[in-house]
Design an enzyme around this catalytic site. Structure first.
Site, PDB file in Angstrom:
ATOM      1  CD  GLU A   1     -14.227   2.049   4.114  1.00  0.00           C
ATOM      2  OE1 GLU A   1     -14.160   2.272   2.891  1.00  0.00           O
ATOM      3  OE2 GLU A   1     -15.071   1.277   4.606  1.00  0.00           O
TER       4      GLU A   1
ATOM      5  CB  VAL B   1      -8.606   1.251   6.042  1.00  0.00           C
ATOM      6  CG1 VAL B   1      -9.267   1.655   4.728  1.00  0.00           C
ATOM      7  CG2 VAL B   1      -9.477   1.695   7.216  1.00  0.00           C
TER       8      VAL B   1
ATOM      9  CB  THR C   1     -10.577   9.970   8.298  1.00  0.00           C
ATOM     10  OG1 THR C   1     -11.258   8.721   8.197  1.00  0.00           O
ATOM     11  CG2 THR C   1     -11.528  11.048   8.792  1.00  0.00           C
TER      12      THR C   1
ATOM     13  CB  CYS D   1     -12.348   6.050  13.635  1.00  0.00           C
ATOM     14  SG  CYS D   1     -11.412   5.241  12.332  1.00  0.00           S
TER      15      CYS D   1
ATOM     16  CG  PHE E   1     -23.881   3.872  17.584  1.00  0.00           C
ATOM     17  CD1 PHE E   1     -23.817   2.812  16.707  1.00  0.00           C
ATOM     18  CD2 PHE E   1     -22.703   4.524  17.901  1.00  0.00           C
ATOM     19  CE1 PHE E   1     -22.617   2.402  16.154  1.00  0.00           C
ATOM     20  CE2 PHE E   1     -21.493   4.123  17.352  1.00  0.00           C
ATOM     21  CZ  PHE E   1     -21.453   3.059  16.483  1.00  0.00           C
TER      22      PHE E   1
HETATM   23  P1  NAD Z   1      -3.337   1.793  10.273  1.00  0.00           P
HETATM   24  O1  NAD Z   1      -2.396   2.511  11.138  1.00  0.00           O
HETATM   25  O2  NAD Z   1      -3.817   0.431  10.654  1.00  0.00           O
HETATM   26  O3  NAD Z   1      -2.716   1.664   8.805  1.00  0.00           O
HETATM   27  C1  NAD Z   1      -1.975   2.662   8.198  1.00  0.00           C
HETATM   28  C2  NAD Z   1      -0.824   1.995   7.466  1.00  0.00           C
HETATM   29  O4  NAD Z   1      -0.141   2.977   6.690  1.00  0.00           O
HETATM   30  C3  NAD Z   1       0.201   1.378   8.398  1.00  0.00           C
HETATM   31  O5  NAD Z   1       0.369   0.000   8.092  1.00  0.00           O
HETATM   32  C4  NAD Z   1       1.479   2.178   8.114  1.00  0.00           C
HETATM   33  O6  NAD Z   1       2.664   1.392   8.191  1.00  0.00           O
HETATM   34  C5  NAD Z   1       1.235   2.663   6.702  1.00  0.00           C
HETATM   35  N1  NAD Z   1       1.980   3.864   6.315  1.00  0.00           N
HETATM   36  C6  NAD Z   1       2.202   4.977   7.051  1.00  0.00           C
HETATM   37  N2  NAD Z   1       2.850   5.893   6.330  1.00  0.00           N
HETATM   38  C7  NAD Z   1       3.047   5.346   5.110  1.00  0.00           C
HETATM   39  C8  NAD Z   1       3.641   5.826   3.918  1.00  0.00           C
HETATM   40  N3  NAD Z   1       4.158   7.057   3.831  1.00  0.00           N
HETATM   41  N4  NAD Z   1       3.660   4.994   2.857  1.00  0.00           N
HETATM   42  C9  NAD Z   1       3.143   3.747   2.916  1.00  0.00           C
HETATM   43  N5  NAD Z   1       2.548   3.257   4.016  1.00  0.00           N
HETATM   44  C10 NAD Z   1       2.501   4.050   5.107  1.00  0.00           C
HETATM   45  O7  NAD Z   1      -4.581   2.775  10.047  1.00  0.00           O
HETATM   46  P2  NAD Z   1      -6.089   2.389   9.681  1.00  0.00           P
HETATM   47  O8  NAD Z   1      -6.836   2.059  10.914  1.00  0.00           O
HETATM   48  O9  NAD Z   1      -6.095   1.426   8.559  1.00  0.00           O
HETATM   49  O10 NAD Z   1      -6.641   3.810   9.180  1.00  0.00           O
HETATM   50  C11 NAD Z   1      -6.216   4.372   7.964  1.00  0.00           C
HETATM   51  C12 NAD Z   1      -7.095   5.566   7.663  1.00  0.00           C
HETATM   52  O11 NAD Z   1      -8.452   5.138   7.465  1.00  0.00           O
HETATM   53  C13 NAD Z   1      -7.143   6.620   8.770  1.00  0.00           C
HETATM   54  O12 NAD Z   1      -7.237   7.897   8.211  1.00  0.00           O
HETATM   55  C14 NAD Z   1      -8.418   6.285   9.503  1.00  0.00           C
HETATM   56  O13 NAD Z   1      -8.970   7.396  10.151  1.00  0.00           O
HETATM   57  C15 NAD Z   1      -9.310   5.834   8.358  1.00  0.00           C
HETATM   58  N6  NAD Z   1     -10.369   4.908   8.767  1.00  0.00           N
HETATM   59  C16 NAD Z   1     -10.079   3.879   9.611  1.00  0.00           C
HETATM   60  C17 NAD Z   1     -11.092   3.005   9.970  1.00  0.00           C
HETATM   61  C18 NAD Z   1     -10.814   1.872  10.938  1.00  0.00           C
HETATM   62  O14 NAD Z   1     -11.785   1.271  11.417  1.00  0.00           O
HETATM   63  N7  NAD Z   1      -9.564   1.537  11.223  1.00  0.00           N
HETATM   64  C19 NAD Z   1     -12.401   3.172   9.477  1.00  0.00           C
HETATM   65  C20 NAD Z   1     -12.638   4.218   8.588  1.00  0.00           C
HETATM   66  C21 NAD Z   1     -11.614   5.091   8.242  1.00  0.00           C
END
Ligand code: NAD
Length: 470
Positions: free
Chosen positions: A165, A23, A135, A276, A265
Site C-alpha cells: 500500500e 489503512v 508492509t 511508515c 519531496f
Molecule cells: P494501525 O496500527 O493504524 O492499524 C492496525 C490495526 O490492526 C489496529 O487497529 C489493530 O488493533 C489491528 N490488529 C492488530 N493485531 C490484530 C489481529 N491479530 N487481528 C485483528 N486486528 C489486529 O496501522 P496502519 O497505519 O493502518 O498500518 C497497517 C499496515 O499498513 C502496516 O504494515 C503499515 O506499515 C502499512 N502501511 C501504512 C500506511 C499508513 O499511512 N498508515 C501506508 C502504507 C502502508
C-alpha cells in the site's frame, strides 16, 4: 468517487483484518463503496465499538462522511470476531501493523497472530485469497502462507498475494480511489489469484504491475527509502545553505524543475516521521544487513533525519540566548498536516529536548492534542495557535498545518513577548514576518530580522548572520 450501480460489478465478500486502523478502515470503507460486502475485523474492541456506534475512531478527511453514507447500505460491518468475518470470504485483506523492533527489524507479531487466526477460520472447500497489504519484509509472504496453511482445517486453504500500500495519511481516501499504481505479487502458479486481486482495483484505472511476491514486497520498501533519501538530501543541502547564505526553498525550486529530479519531496524542514518512513527504512537496512550488505546510504538518511531535529532545538537555543525559563509555543504535533497520527512525529523528539533545556512549552495542534497529552507530560496545551503564542518568547512551527500558514502575523507579533518565529516548515515569507516585527528563521534560509524604522516610520527587514545577528 461515487460509483453508480453500473460500476458495482463483481461483488465479493471481503474481510479486512486490522479494519479499524488507518489503512484497514480506509480500505474497508472504499471496498464497501465499490459495492462489495465487507466485514472489518479488529481486535481493538474500543475502536470497533465506536465504529458500531457510528463514530470514526481516527482522523482522516472524508472518512466520517463516507462511513455515514455507507451505514444505511449495510455493506460494511465491524466486528472483533474472526468467526464472523473470515468464513466464506473471497478475499481477506491483512492490514495489521508491522511496527519496528529495537534493532530496526519489522515486528511481525500482529501478522503472525492474524495469519494463524485467518487459517483457523477458513472453511473446507472455500476459495480464499489472503491479500497482504501490511508492509511485510521481503519473504514474509511465505511466512503468512505457511501460517495460514498450518492452522487451516483439513480441506481448507488460501492463496497469498502481496499487495503493498502506498497511501498517505491525511489523503488516504484520495489515494485509495486514485492510486499512482497497483502492485500485485504472486507466485507464477497463482496468476489467477493475482488477476483476481488486480480486478478489485479495476474501477480505479491505475497502472497495474503484476510480479512475483518478493519483488512486490521490495517495491514498497524501495519506494519509501527513495522518498526519504530525497528528504534527507534536501535537509543536508539546507544545512549548507544556512551556513553559506543561500535559500534552500529557491534551490529546491531550481533543481526540481529538472524532470529527472522533480519538485516533490524537496521540502527542507524537520525530517520525515510517521508510522511508515522511519520504520520501513530501518527494516530495509536490517534486511540488507541480514543479506550481508552494508546499507550505507540508508544509515546516512536516518542519521541526517535525527540530526535535523537536534539542530532545530540548538538553533532555538542560540537565537533565544538559552532556553532556560523561556516560554516556547510549539505549533503542530502530528507528524504531518491532515492527520492526528503522532507515530515518530518530530514533535515527540523536539518538545522533550526543549523541556530538558528548561523551556516552558505550550503546544497547539488542530487535531492531535488529545493523543499527545499522555505522550508529552509537563507540556501545556492551548486551544488556538494564538493562545499558545500569547506571552511566548518564540513560536516554533513543527507541523505544516495550513491554518498556521494563514496565521495573522501582525496579531502574532502583538501577542508574543519575544519576537522569534522559528519556522521549521518554511511556511512563512520572511520579509512579511519582519515587516510586523518578527525575527524569522527558516530551515536552510537566512534569518531575517526586522530593520528598525528610521525617519520614514516604515519598518523593513534585513538578513542576519547564522546566529540571527543582524
Ligand atoms: P494501525 O496500527 O493504524 O492499524 C492496525 C490495526 O490492526 C489496529 O487497529 C489493530 O488493533 C489491528 N490488529 C492488530 N493485531 C490484530 C489481529 N491479530 N487481528 C485483528 N486486528 C489486529 O496501522 P496502519 O497505519 O493502518 O498500518 C497497517 C499496515 O499498513 C502496516 O504494515 C503499515 O506499515 C502499512 N502501511 C501504512 C500506511 C499508513 O499511512 N498508515 C501506508 C502504507 C502502508
Amino acid at each position: 468517487m461515487r460509483l453508480g450501480e453500473k460500476e458495482r460489478v463483481g461483488v465479493s465478500r471481503i474481510c479486512v483484518v486490522g479494519g479499524s486502523g488507518y489503512v484497514g478502515l480506509g480500505y474497508a470503507a472504499v471496498l464497501a463503496d465499490l459495492g462489495h460486502e465487507v466485514v472489518a475485523l479488529d481486535l481493538d474492541a474500543a475502536k470497533v465499538g465506536r465504529l458500531n456506534r457510528g463514530e470514526c475512531p481516527i482522523y482522516e478527511p472524508g472518512l466520517p462522511e463516507l462511513l455515514a453514507r455507507l451505514r444505511p447500505t449495510g455493506r460494511l460491518r465491524f466486528t472483533t470476531e474472526y468467526a464472523e468475518a473470515v468464513p466464506g470470504a473471497a478475499f481477506v485483506f491483512l492490514c495489521v501493523g508491522t511496527p519496528s523492533l529495537s534493532d530496526g527489524a519489522a515486528d511481525l507479531r500482529q501478522v503472525r497472530a492474524a495469519a494463524a487466526a485467518v487459517g483457523r477460520h477458513l472453511i473446507p472447500g472455500g476459495d480464499t485469497i489472503v491479500v497482504n497489504k501490511s508492509t511485510l519484509p521481503v519473504g514474509a509472504g511465505d511466512l503468512v502462507a505457511c501460517l495460514v496453511a498450518e492452522h487451516a482445517p483439513p480441506g481448507a486453504g488460501a492463496r497469498v498475494v502481496a499487495n503493498p500500500e502506498f497511501l498517505r495519511e491525511g489523503a488516504a481516501l484520495h489515494d485509495i480511489y486514485h492510486p499512482s499504481r497497483v502492485v500485485v505479487g504472486a507466485d507464477p502458479a497463482d496468476a489467477q489469484a493475482a488477476a483476481a486481486v488486480a480486478a478489485l482495483y479495476a474501477p480505479f484505472a491505475a497502472p497495474t504491475l503484476v510480479t512475483d511476491r518478493r519483488s512486490a514486497e521490495m517495491i514498497k520498501y524501495a519506494a519509501n527509502a527513495f522518498l526519504v533519501a530525497k528528504i534527507s538530501f534536501i535537509n543536508e543541502v539546507a544545512q549548507v545553505c544556512e551556513r553559506l547564505g543561500a535559500d534552500v526553498t529557491v534551490v529546491a525550486q531550481g533543481i526540481g524543475l529538472d524532470p529527472r529530479i522533480g519538485p516533490l519531496f524537496l521540502e527542507a524542514g524537520l525530517g520525515f516521521g510517521g508510522s511508515c518512513f522511519p520504520k520501513d527504512v530501518g527494516a530495509l537496512a536490517h534486511m540488507a544487513e541480514g543479506a550481508g550488505i552494508e546499507p550505507r546510504l540508508l544509515r546516512a538518511v536516518l542519521a541526517i533525519n535525527g540530526e535535523v531535529r537536534r539542530r532545530f532545538v540548538a538553533r532555538a537555543e542560540a537565537l533565544l540566548g538559552g532556553l532556560d525559563g523561556k516560554v516556547v509555543a510549539v505549533w503542530g504535533l502530528a507528524f504531518k498536516e491532515g492527520t492526528d497520527d503522532l507515530r515518530a512525529a518530530p514533535a515527540l523528539e523536539i518538545v522533550p529536548m526543549l523541556a530538558e533545556r528548561g523551556a516552558l512549552v505550550r503546544a497547539h495542534d488542530p487535531v492531535a492534542m488529545a493523543r499527545a497529552r499522555d505522550l508529552l507530560p509537563g507540556v501545556s496545551f492551548a486551544d488556538t495557535p494564538l493562545a499558545a503564542a500569547t506571552g511566548a518568547d518564540a513560536v516554533l512551527v513543527v507541523t505544516p498545518w495550513p491554518q498556521y500558514r494563514d496565521a495573522d502575523l501582525g496579531a502574532l507579533a502583538r501577542a508574543m513577548r519575544g519576537d522569534l518565529l522559528l519556522d521549521g516548515r518554511n511556511l512563512f515569507d520572511a520579509a512579511a514576518a519582519a515587516e510586523v516585527g518578527l525575527r524569522h528563521a527558516g530551515v536552510g534560509r537566512p534569518t531575517v530580522v526586522p530593520r528598525p524604522a528610521v525617519g520614514t516610520g516604515e519598518a523593513g527587514a534585513e538578513t542576519a548572520d547564522a546566529d540571527g545577528r543582524g
